[in-house]
Every structure is written in structure tokens, then in C-alpha cells.
Scaffold this active site. Structure first.
Site, PDB file in Angstrom:
ATOM      1  N   GLU A  33      70.694  37.686  78.769  1.00 27.27           N
ATOM      2  CA  GLU A  33      69.706  38.084  77.755  1.00 27.27           C
ATOM      3  C   GLU A  33      68.368  37.383  77.982  1.00 27.27           C
ATOM      4  O   GLU A  33      67.309  37.984  77.851  1.00 27.27           O
ATOM      5  CB  GLU A  33      70.227  37.764  76.347  1.00 27.27           C
ATOM      6  CG  GLU A  33      71.334  38.694  75.885  1.00 27.27           C
ATOM      7  CD  GLU A  33      70.870  40.149  75.796  1.00 27.27           C
ATOM      8  OE1 GLU A  33      69.670  40.396  75.625  1.00 27.27           O
ATOM      9  OE2 GLU A  33      71.726  41.041  75.946  1.00 27.27           O
ATOM     10  N   THR A  39      61.602  41.829  81.872  1.00 29.06           N
ATOM     11  CA  THR A  39      61.854  41.994  83.310  1.00 29.06           C
ATOM     12  C   THR A  39      62.788  43.179  83.525  1.00 29.06           C
ATOM     13  O   THR A  39      63.645  43.444  82.690  1.00 29.06           O
ATOM     14  CB  THR A  39      62.533  40.719  83.865  1.00 29.06           C
ATOM     15  OG1 THR A  39      61.869  39.576  83.341  1.00 29.06           O
ATOM     16  CG2 THR A  39      62.462  40.669  85.369  1.00 29.06           C
ATOM     17  N   TYR A 116      66.037  37.469  68.380  1.00 24.98           N
ATOM     18  CA  TYR A 116      66.657  38.528  69.172  1.00 24.98           C
ATOM     19  C   TYR A 116      67.840  37.986  69.974  1.00 24.98           C
ATOM     20  O   TYR A 116      68.946  38.539  69.944  1.00 24.98           O
ATOM     21  CB  TYR A 116      65.639  39.184  70.134  1.00 24.98           C
ATOM     22  CG  TYR A 116      66.371  39.971  71.180  1.00 24.98           C
ATOM     23  CD1 TYR A 116      66.926  41.205  70.868  1.00 24.98           C
ATOM     24  CD2 TYR A 116      66.608  39.438  72.455  1.00 24.98           C
ATOM     25  CE1 TYR A 116      67.680  41.907  71.795  1.00 24.98           C
ATOM     26  CE2 TYR A 116      67.362  40.129  73.384  1.00 24.98           C
ATOM     27  CZ  TYR A 116      67.891  41.365  73.049  1.00 24.98           C
ATOM     28  OH  TYR A 116      68.660  42.029  73.956  1.00 24.98           O
ATOM     29  N   ASP A 134      65.062  44.347  70.142  1.00 26.50           N
ATOM     30  CA  ASP A 134      64.174  44.033  71.270  1.00 26.50           C
ATOM     31  C   ASP A 134      63.144  45.153  71.432  1.00 26.50           C
ATOM     32  O   ASP A 134      63.036  46.046  70.570  1.00 26.50           O
ATOM     33  CB  ASP A 134      64.984  43.816  72.555  1.00 26.50           C
ATOM     34  CG  ASP A 134      65.576  45.128  73.087  1.00 26.50           C
ATOM     35  OD1 ASP A 134      65.644  46.108  72.318  1.00 26.50           O
ATOM     36  OD2 ASP A 134      65.956  45.168  74.271  1.00 26.50           O
TER      37      ASP A 134
END
Ligand code: SF4
Length: 355
Positions: A33, A39, A116, A134
Site C-alpha cells: 500500500e 506510482t 487511507y 484513495d
């Protein structure tokens, strides 16, 4: 059919085969995570595998040095995450017997674990019925519920979190969260959502109202300031001089020495960088410009190759002479890789360039 049932059915069929899904543990979930934020997965997978091979447990990570962890994070960006991940491992070993705590609240207390990440780990690794919001989730939910307010506003995020939380099923909450993220990555993509392949198209308000092209909305962003710097690849013929960043986004990574300078002053500024290290420039050669967009800055770095004689004194605690062959052992940002490549006369974005 409830949104969660349709999403889970689709997820079982369409989810990507990823190393942290094949072999699961709370630690692997946490690392994946943190690595995957901001990315692409294509980039993350090889990093994850190398990281896990070297640091297979929280204990192994806690025992490692910051320097080695940074070297394994080198090129992934957002380096504070790597430092905090190691600190989180130290805390897990000291306070939780070498395991991650199993509640969202306790996970939040670990260094670098935000709302998150805590919700994602709690739901995926421990089955907590909580929603992990997210960037993908923001986009998917704003379209599903046709939320027209800007998604960067805290009030909109809170509303979307509430809407998402109401959909989390009692069974398989972690898979539900991953299905929303996966839908955002594969189907409900930023520019051209593939609504004809979407398992929740019939429930999607943006789709039925023809609003998919205009959602999500964002507040207008102020332009990033342009920062011009002179950057010096100082070499004694065999080695390069690198400096460890003491602050900012790249704190803890190794880069070429640099300082802010207008183009007219850049050659003199580059010479001065060598002089600051007690070195006299024998030849100065302009090699090119690297542009790097950071979150809040647009950096234009003019790179000079500066040849100096053999150093007469140690360059200092945060300076190090490094041979090109040893660059891979250091934590280097992508920005550092590009400026070094240009200084060495290579292309900045050459994917083969791996110092
Ligand atoms: Fe996204 Fe289209 Fe699916 Fe709606 S129908 S969630 S806009 S892909």
C-alpha cells in the site's frame, strides 16, 4: 443488485495477479500500500519483490539501516514514506511483539500511516469493515454518485467516504476496497472510462446522466513556480561527488550538489559548489538541462561537469565520493538519476540508465 455484490463478482474475475495478493500478510499489505501510492503497479512490482527479498519481516526491516532501506526505495519517490516505514517496523517490534496491530486506530498511531493506509491494511489484512478512500476511490465514487463538488475539498472527501462506507459489505470488506481501486485502475480510468465493460454501469449516476466526461471535478490549481538551479557533477576523474539532502521532499537521498541560480549565473554557481567542498575547478563543461516536476515546484536544473584534482581533505559528513559502479548502493531519487545521467553524457530518460 447491490454495488458491492456486482463489484466483488467482477473483482473475482478481473483482478490482476500481484505478488502481495498471491502471498498475503499484514506486513506485505502495508508495504504494497505504501509503495503503490502515486506510482503505477508496473513500477511497484519489481520494487516490492526486491524489498521483500531483502526485508522479509518487520523484524528484518527494523534491524536495517535507514541508508539500506532508502537504497531499496531509490527511484520510487516520496522518500519520507521509506523512512517512516522503517520507523513503523521499529514501533511494531517494540510495542506489538513484532506484528502489526489489528485495528485501524492502532495502525494510525504508527509513523507514516495515514487514514487511507490504516483503513486499507485494517480491511485487507484484518477484515475490518471500513472504507479506504484513495485517488481511484475518489474518482469512482464521484462518478457512481454524480458528486459535482471538487474532490480535493475536505467536505467532498468526507461525503465520498460516507458514501463508500455505506457500501462496504460485512463479508470481504478488504476485497471490496480492492475492487473499487481495481475498477478505478482498469475500467473507470481518469480520461476514458470504459463504461460498456463496467460491472456497476447500471447503478452509475454519471453514466446514466451523461456526466462521465466532466467528473470528477477539481478546484483550479495555482501554477507551480519555476525554480532554476545550477547542478554540478564534480569528478576527480574516477569518482563523483554526491551530497545527502538534509531537508525537503528528497530528504535522506543522495544527489549532485546544486544551488538556485539564474542561467546567467549558473556556471559561476556550479564552480562555487566545487569550491564549497574545498575543490578547485580545473574544467567546467555545460552538459544540458533536466526538467523535473515536483508537487509544488517545476525545477529546471542546468547540469555542469566539473573536473577537479584529487581531494586533499575529506569532503564532509554529508558529502561522499562515489564511483559510478557503486551508485546503485545508494538511495537515489529519479531526479538525481537524471542529473547524473546528463552529467555523464547520457540521456536523462534512458530506461537503461541504472547507476
Ligand atoms: Fe466509471 Fe463508467 Fe463504471 Fe460509472 S459506468 S463507474 S463512469 S466506468
Amino acid at each position: 443488485m447491490r454495488i458491492s455484490a456486482a463489484l466483488l463478482r467482477w473483482y473475482d474475475r478481473a483482478r490482476r495477479d500481484l505478488p502481495w495478493r498471491r502471498e498475503t500478510s499484514p506486513y506485505r499489505t502495508l508495504v504494497s500500500e505504501l509503495m503503490a501510492q502515486q506510482t503505477t503497479l508496473a513500477v511497484v512490482v519489481p520494487y516490492f519483490q526486491r524489498f521483500m527479498a531483502r526485508f522479509p519481516s518487520l523484524q528484518a526491516l527494523a534491524d536495517a539501516s535507514d541508508e539500506e532501506v532508502m537504497a531499496h526505495w531509490s527511484g520510487l519517490g516520496y522518500y519520507a514514506r521509506a523512512r517512516n516505514l522503517r520507523r513503523a517496523a521499529v514501533a511494531a517490534v517494540a510495542e506489538h511483539g513484532g506484528a502489526l496491530p489489528d485495528t485501524e486506530e492502532a495502525l494510525r498511531r504508527l509513523p507514516g500511516v495515514g487514514p487511507y493506509t490504516a483503513a486499507a491494511v485494517a480491511s485487507i489484512a484484518f477484515g475490518a469493515r471500513t472504507f479506504a478512500l484513495d485517488g481511484n476511490g475518489l474518482r469512482v465514487l464521484s462518478r457512481l454518485f454524480a458528486v459535482e463538488e471538487a474532490i480535493d475539498r475536505p467536505a467532498t472527501r468526507a461525503r465520498l467516504r460516507e458514501l463508500g462506507t455505506a457500501e462496504v459489505p460485512a463479508a470481504r470488506p478488504g476485497d471490496f476496497n480492492q475492487s473499487v481501486m481495481e475498477l478505478g485502475a482498469l475500467v473507470c480510468t481518469p480520461r476514458h472510462p470504459r463504461c460498456d465493460e463496467c460491472p456497476v454501469a447500471r447503478a452509475c449516476a454519471a453514466h446514466t446522466r451523461g456526466m462521465t466526461a466532466t467528473l470528477p471535478r477539481r478546484s483550479p490549481k495555482p501554477a507551480r513556480p519555476v525554480v532554476r538551479v545550477a547542478c554540478a557533477l564534480v569528478t576527480d576523474g574516477a569518482r563523483l561527488l554526491l551530497v545527502k539532502r538534509g531537508g525537503g521532499l528528497l530528504r535522506g537521498t543522495w544527489t549532485l550538489p546544486e544551488r538556485e541560480a539564474d542561467p546567467a549565473q549558473a556556471p559561476a554557481a556550479a564552480r562555487a559548489l566545487a569550491a564549497d567542498a574545498g575543490l578547485r575547478a580545473q574544467a567546467v563543461d555545460r552538459r544540458g538541462v533536466v526538467r523535473q516536476i515536483f508537487t509544488h515546484r517545476d525545477v529546471r536544473a542546468e547540469v555542469f561537469r566539473i573536473e577537479v584534482g584529487r581531494a586533499r581533505r575529506a569532503p564532509g559528513a554529508d558529502l561522499r565520493w562515489v564511483s559510478p559502479a557503486a551508485l546503485g548502493e545508494l538511495g537515489l531519487s529519479n531526479y538525481a538519476r537524471k542529473t547524473i545521467a546528463v552529467g555523464l553524457g547520457q540521456k536523462p530518460d534512458n530506461p537503461a540508465f541504472r547507476p
